[in-house]
Design an enzyme around this catalytic site. Structure first.
Site, PDB file in Angstrom:
ATOM      1  CE  LYS A  15      -2.073  -0.917   3.943  1.00 36.93           C
ATOM      2  NZ  LYS A  15      -1.359  -2.148   4.349  1.00 36.93           N
ATOM      3  NE  ARG A  90      -3.784  -0.980  10.423  1.00 36.23           N
ATOM      4  CZ  ARG A  90      -2.743  -0.410   9.876  1.00 36.23           C
ATOM      5  NH1 ARG A  90      -2.822   0.700   9.218  1.00 36.23           N
ATOM      6  NH2 ARG A  90      -1.581  -0.989   9.973  1.00 36.23           N
ATOM      7  NE  ARG A 129       7.499  -2.756   5.779  1.00 30.22           N
ATOM      8  CZ  ARG A 129       6.190  -2.594   5.949  1.00 30.22           C
ATOM      9  NH1 ARG A 129       5.408  -2.408   4.911  1.00 30.22           N
ATOM     10  NH2 ARG A 129       5.661  -2.657   7.152  1.00 30.22           N
ATOM     11  NE  ARG A 162       6.537  -0.434  10.126  1.00 30.93           N
ATOM     12  CZ  ARG A 162       5.305  -0.453   9.643  1.00 30.93           C
ATOM     13  NH1 ARG A 162       5.069  -0.021   8.412  1.00 30.93           N
ATOM     14  NH2 ARG A 162       4.312  -0.896  10.368  1.00 30.93           N
ATOM     15  NE  ARG A 173       2.472  -4.375  11.487  1.00 29.50           N
ATOM     16  CZ  ARG A 173       3.446  -4.312  10.581  1.00 29.50           C
ATOM     17  NH1 ARG A 173       4.591  -4.949  10.795  1.00 29.50           N
ATOM     18  NH2 ARG A 173       3.276  -3.623   9.492  1.00 29.50           N
TER      19      ARG A 173
HETATM   20  P1  AMP Z   1       1.259   0.712   9.241  1.00 28.46           P
HETATM   21  O1  AMP Z   1       2.446   1.557   8.961  1.00 28.46           O
HETATM   22  O2  AMP Z   1       0.062   1.129   8.466  1.00 28.46           O
HETATM   23  O3  AMP Z   1       1.558  -0.758   9.133  1.00 28.46           O
HETATM   24  O4  AMP Z   1       0.882   0.982  10.784  1.00 28.46           O
HETATM   25  C1  AMP Z   1       1.791   0.672  11.829  1.00 28.46           C
HETATM   26  C2  AMP Z   1       1.049   0.637  13.157  1.00 28.46           C
HETATM   27  O5  AMP Z   1       0.479   1.924  13.433  1.00 28.46           O
HETATM   28  C3  AMP Z   1      -0.127  -0.313  13.223  1.00 28.46           C
HETATM   29  O6  AMP Z   1       0.262  -1.640  13.519  1.00 28.46           O
HETATM   30  C4  AMP Z   1      -0.958   0.320  14.339  1.00 28.46           C
HETATM   31  O7  AMP Z   1      -0.397   0.058  15.622  1.00 28.46           O
HETATM   32  C5  AMP Z   1      -0.781   1.797  14.057  1.00 28.46           C
HETATM   33  N1  AMP Z   1      -1.818   2.277  13.120  1.00 28.46           N
HETATM   34  C6  AMP Z   1      -1.635   2.697  11.838  1.00 28.46           C
HETATM   35  N2  AMP Z   1      -2.788   3.069  11.273  1.00 28.46           N
HETATM   36  C7  AMP Z   1      -3.747   2.876  12.207  1.00 28.46           C
HETATM   37  C8  AMP Z   1      -5.157   3.054  12.228  1.00 28.46           C
HETATM   38  N3  AMP Z   1      -5.830   3.500  11.161  1.00 28.46           N
HETATM   39  N4  AMP Z   1      -5.804   2.750  13.386  1.00 28.46           N
HETATM   40  C9  AMP Z   1      -5.158   2.325  14.474  1.00 28.46           C
HETATM   41  N5  AMP Z   1      -3.836   2.106  14.503  1.00 28.46           N
HETATM   42  C10 AMP Z   1      -3.121   2.373  13.398  1.00 28.46           C
END
Ligand code: AMP
Length: 230
Positions: A15, A90, A129, A162, A173
């Site tokens: 994404k 989400r 990654r 990360r 996740r």
């Molecule tokens: P991502 O970079 O999108 O994989 O997000 C990394 C982490 O940020 C996730 O595992 C959540 O802990 C938090 N996070 C990101 N987007 C959201 C969201 N829309 N709602 C809640 N937590 C989020």
């Protein structure tokens, strides 16, 4: 009418990479909730500290603070022409809050691209990654290596992995994604907004399919920010 698009898919589906390409192609704002949280983490803000406790466990940050952060980002001038949403919404509550926020501005989500990738491929992608420090541009040791090891091709900043890409957190996740985010596929399908994309192809192939779907969507490549390719 502005162009608001959502990219939905499991962690590692691609994404973020596609969001970067689409934003550069069409001159739209990238609104990536995970990136916004990581910026808060780097700056050690109060929100960053709160978010970290959830992110480290692979759990979702509470809706109230997440919705507040994203709607504030969407209200900035650079998002007036539209935005690519990556990682938000989400869950159903966030999706409904987003609909209400956009409706209040006379806008709506125009399309949702659901990027599908198998579980084995997700694990492989996440474990290899790397992101850049300056702008979180994504690389992969095998599929998309940087030209110079450890350095971002685009802005020259150092690359890092990360914390939440370690295997135990990745498992959680993906589980959270299946339980809370996957139901959004039906939510958007029922509204006639869902476009399914096979994400197990090259970055360029996935990008050109998404662009193909946007033909006729009243969006022109942005001359100022357009680039010849990834
Ligand atoms: P991502 O970079 O999108 O994989 O997000 C990394 C982490 O940020 C996730 O595992 C959540 O802990 C938090 N996070 C990101 N987007 C959201 C969201 N829309 N709602 C809640 N937590 C989020």
């Amino acid at each position: 009418m502005a162009l608001y698009l959502i990219l939905i898919g499991a962690p590692g589906a691609g994404k973020g990479t596609q969001a970067d390409l689409l934003c550069r192609e069409y001159g739209l704002a990238k609104v990536a909730s995970g990136e916004l949280f990581r910026e808060h983490l780097q700056k050690e803000t109060e929100l960053g500290r709160l978010a970290k406790s959830y992110m480290d466990r692979g759990e979702l940050v509470p809706d109230d603070v997440t919705i507040q952060m994203v709607t504030e980002r969407l209200s900035r001038p650079d998002a007036a022409r539209g935005a690519i949403l990556d990682g938000f919404p989400r869950n159903l509550n966030q999706a409904e809050a987003l609909d209400r926020f956009l409706a209040g501005r006379g806008e709506a989500i125009r399309g949702v691209f659901y990027i599908q990738v198998s579980a084995d491929e997700l694990m492989e992608r996440l474990s290899g990654r790397w992101l850049c420090r300056a702008a979180q541009h994504a690389y992969h040791v095998r599929n998309h290596p940087p030209k110079v090891a450890g350095i971002c091709d685009i802005d020259g900043s150092p690359l890092y992995q990360r914390d939440d890409d370690k295997p135990e957190t990745v498992q959680r996740r993906i589980q959270v994604y299946l339980e809370q985010t996957a139901p959004l596929v039906e939510y958007y399908r029922n509204r006639g907004l869902l476009v399914e994309i096979n994400g197990e192809r090259s970055i360029e192939e996935v990008f050109s399919e998404i662009k193909g779907q946007l033909v006729g969507a009243d969006v022109e490549p942005d001359q100022a920010s357009s680039h010849p390719g990834p």
